[in-house]
Design a protein around this motif. Structure first.
Motif, PDB file in Angstrom:
ATOM      1  N   SER A   1      14.091 -41.157 -40.429  1.00  0.00           N
ATOM      2  CA  SER A   1      12.991 -40.981 -39.536  1.00  0.00           C
ATOM      3  C   SER A   1      12.944 -41.432 -38.522  1.00  0.00           C
ATOM      4  CB  SER A   1      12.424 -42.591 -40.645  1.00  0.00           C
ATOM      5  OG  SER A   1      12.947 -42.780 -40.798  1.00  0.00           O
TER       6      SER A   1
ATOM      7  N   ASN B   1      15.716 -40.219 -36.582  1.00  0.00           N
ATOM      8  CA  ASN B   1      16.258 -39.456 -35.520  1.00  0.00           C
ATOM      9  C   ASN B   1      17.678 -39.021 -36.021  1.00  0.00           C
ATOM     10  OD1 ASN B   1      14.417 -37.383 -34.912  1.00  0.00           O
ATOM     11  ND2 ASN B   1      14.445 -37.246 -32.472  1.00  0.00           N
TER      12      ASN B   1
ATOM     13  N   SER C   1       6.895 -33.077 -50.345  1.00  0.00           N
ATOM     14  CA  SER C   1       5.039 -33.972 -50.379  1.00  0.00           C
ATOM     15  C   SER C   1       5.151 -34.406 -51.429  1.00  0.00           C
ATOM     16  CB  SER C   1       3.962 -33.390 -49.598  1.00  0.00           C
ATOM     17  OG  SER C   1       3.550 -32.644 -50.237  1.00  0.00           O
TER      18      SER C   1
ATOM     19  N   ASP D   1       7.890 -26.888 -44.488  1.00  0.00           N
ATOM     20  CA  ASP D   1       7.013 -26.516 -43.523  1.00  0.00           C
ATOM     21  C   ASP D   1       5.987 -27.994 -44.464  1.00  0.00           C
ATOM     22  OD1 ASP D   1       5.978 -25.237 -45.088  1.00  0.00           O
ATOM     23  OD2 ASP D   1       5.052 -23.767 -44.126  1.00  0.00           O
ATOM     24  N   SER D   2       5.584 -27.907 -43.419  1.00  0.00           N
ATOM     25  CA  SER D   2       4.387 -29.157 -44.180  1.00  0.00           C
ATOM     26  C   SER D   2       3.418 -29.400 -45.028  1.00  0.00           C
ATOM     27  CB  SER D   2       3.709 -29.662 -42.486  1.00  0.00           C
ATOM     28  OG  SER D   2       2.718 -28.304 -41.939  1.00  0.00           O
TER      29      SER D   2
ATOM     30  N   ASP E   1      10.461 -25.423 -37.500  1.00  0.00           N
ATOM     31  CA  ASP E   1      10.134 -27.060 -36.347  1.00  0.00           C
ATOM     32  C   ASP E   1       8.602 -26.776 -37.479  1.00  0.00           C
ATOM     33  OD1 ASP E   1       8.531 -25.073 -34.952  1.00  0.00           O
ATOM     34  OD2 ASP E   1       9.813 -25.288 -33.451  1.00  0.00           O
ATOM     35  N   LYS E   2       7.923 -28.491 -36.839  1.00  0.00           N
ATOM     36  CA  LYS E   2       6.972 -28.951 -36.846  1.00  0.00           C
ATOM     37  C   LYS E   2       5.579 -27.637 -36.482  1.00  0.00           C
ATOM     38  CE  LYS E   2       6.534 -31.330 -32.806  1.00  0.00           C
ATOM     39  NZ  LYS E   2       5.978 -32.724 -32.086  1.00  0.00           N
ATOM     40  N   SER E   3       6.623 -26.516 -35.091  1.00  0.00           N
ATOM     41  CA  SER E   3       5.241 -25.849 -34.820  1.00  0.00           C
ATOM     42  C   SER E   3       5.216 -24.327 -36.128  1.00  0.00           C
ATOM     43  CB  SER E   3       5.418 -25.514 -33.513  1.00  0.00           C
ATOM     44  OG  SER E   3       5.086 -26.933 -32.953  1.00  0.00           O
TER      45      SER E   3
ATOM     46  N   THR F   1      16.114 -29.480 -38.139  1.00  0.00           N
ATOM     47  CA  THR F   1      15.075 -29.208 -36.382  1.00  0.00           C
ATOM     48  C   THR F   1      14.749 -30.991 -36.124  1.00  0.00           C
ATOM     49  OG1 THR F   1      12.718 -29.099 -37.133  1.00  0.00           O
ATOM     50  CG2 THR F   1      14.761 -27.061 -36.857  1.00  0.00           C
ATOM     51  N   ASP F   2      14.406 -31.305 -35.648  1.00  0.00           N
ATOM     52  CA  ASP F   2      13.955 -33.178 -35.133  1.00  0.00           C
ATOM     53  C   ASP F   2      11.904 -33.156 -34.908  1.00  0.00           C
ATOM     54  OD1 ASP F   2      13.327 -32.825 -32.709  1.00  0.00           O
ATOM     55  OD2 ASP F   2      15.543 -33.660 -32.116  1.00  0.00           O
ATOM     56  N   ARG F   3      11.903 -33.836 -35.524  1.00  0.00           N
ATOM     57  CA  ARG F   3      10.018 -33.993 -34.460  1.00  0.00           C
ATOM     58  C   ARG F   3       9.859 -33.648 -33.266  1.00  0.00           C
ATOM     59  NH1 ARG F   3      12.131 -39.732 -35.784  1.00  0.00           N
ATOM     60  NH2 ARG F   3      12.033 -40.834 -33.675  1.00  0.00           N
ATOM     61  N   ASN F   4      10.874 -33.629 -32.331  1.00  0.00           N
ATOM     62  CA  ASN F   4      10.661 -33.195 -31.193  1.00  0.00           C
ATOM     63  C   ASN F   4      10.847 -31.937 -30.558  1.00  0.00           C
ATOM     64  OD1 ASN F   4      10.117 -35.981 -30.457  1.00  0.00           O
ATOM     65  ND2 ASN F   4      12.937 -35.932 -30.416  1.00  0.00           N
TER      66      ASN F   4
END
Length: 359
Positions: A106, A108, A201, A257-258, A295-297, A334-337
């Motif tokens: 969390s 990074n 999750s 993924d999310s 990644d988040k995308s 990957t990171d959140r950025n």
């Protein structure tokens, strides 16, 4: 055709764009924009007969679209010339063994398994060893900051040594615990229990079981485990649960993924495992490797020899030259950025931070 400056062309899915820097993008889907440089070569195969509703342009330096610009790469930590005698330190003064798995916490910080130890690399390149207890391979992190790892322990048996697969936990307070001890065992394979590890999750752990070509699910609360996907046979057959087959690398990453979909490299393919266990193929005919991240995308990342490969959420495949090392990329995260981190193994072992021009 060869692209001129400040020009654009509409192309159908299936078109390939080769930039002067060696980046190659294969366009898939529709309404995609590829931003490239003058001198890029655009090829439309005879079989690409769909609508020409994708754009290739040299009219933008940046913007919304898939860029063929070179990667921006920073070496965070690790010596480029040696991986002997791992040592903590900062930047190139730190020595990594390499070949382990990466995770992102969390803060990074990159968390990695390194010759069985659990280590941390900060964004400033400071390397510290978190614990040498146990033997760590795949790494996952829960919301409380506790670390989980795949691995095994050896025990003496008659007439040979038996490797006993287990999971392990290292809490934020520093307490070490073994979980699911001896859930699998082998007298012939020292990699028993190894493979990439992720947490969903709901707190369930998933392992890319390298030895048995399958995905295994562990419920920590109930202390139960089960085969989630894969029959154990080698192959690349899609299908539900154990009807599917995988051909896993010796050190396969596992990404999530999310929406709790899992992703793994299986021979030359990227495979997706839905929360109900259904396996589908996302892309194929890729270089053989075990490294994968998302990644988040929804962009998927994998690797080839001196290349980073990105599969966009729309299905386009881009291969970016990665010439910062001749060592092999063994793991990605990957990171959140949107940055990608690569761990390597070879003459040296390093952790690299990678940024794309369109992020």
């Amino acid at each position: 055709m060869t692209m001129m400056a400040n020009s654009s062309v509409n192309v159908p899915a299936g078109t390939t764009i080769t930039a002067p820097n060696g980046t190659i993008i294969t366009v898939s889907g529709s309404s995609d924009t590829v931003i490239t440089q003058p001198g890029a070569v655009v090829r439309v195969p005879a079989g690409a007969t769909g609508p020409a509703n994708d754009i290739v342009t040299t009219g933008y330096a940046s913007g919304n679209g898939l860029s063929t610009s070179a990667l921006s790469v920073t070496s965070l930590a690790g010596s480029a010339t040696t991986n002997l005698y791992p040592a903590d330190g900062t930047g190139a003064a730190a020595i990594l063994w390499g070949g382990g798995h990466l995770a992102m916490d969390s803060s990074n910080d990159v968390i990695l398994s390194d010759r069985g130890s659990l280590r941390k690399v900060t964004q400033a390149g400071v390397v510290t060893t978190l614990t040498t207890q146990g033997f760590w391979d795949g790494v996952a992190i829960d919301p409380s900051g506790a670390f989980y790892g795949s691995g095994n322990a050896s025990g003496i048996a008659t007439p040979s040594v038996v490797w006993r697969a287990l999971l392990q936990k290292f809490s934020a307070s520093g307490a070490y615990q073994q979980l699911f001890t001896n859930w699998e065992s082998s007298s012939t394979n020292t990699s028993d229990g190894f493979g990439g590890l992720v947490m969903d999750s709901r707190g369930a752990l998933f392992l890319a079981d390298a030895v048995s070509n399958r995905i295994v699910k562990f419920n920590v609360d109930s202390n139960t485990w089960a085969i989630f996907a894969g029959s154990g046979a080698s192959g690349n057959q899609d299908g539900p649960g154990t009807a599917a087959t995988f051909t896993l690398d010796q050190m396969p990453d596992l990404a999530i993924d999310s929406n709790d979909n899992l992703y793994v490299r299986s021979a030359d393919a990227v495979r997706k495992i839905a929360p109900d266990g259904t396996v589908t193929t996302i892309a194929s005919q890729l270089p053989a490797t075990g490294a994968i991240a998302i990644d988040k995308s929804g962009n998927i990342y994998t690797a080839g020899y001196q290349a980073i490969i990105r599969i966009t959420s729309g299905g386009s495949v881009a291969s970016y030259p990665f010439t910062n090392t001749t060592d092999f990329i063994t793991s990605l995260v990957t990171d959140r950025n949107g940055n990608v981190y690569a761990g390597t193994r070879g003459f040296g072992a390093q952790i690299f931070r990678i940024n794309f021009a369109d992020q």
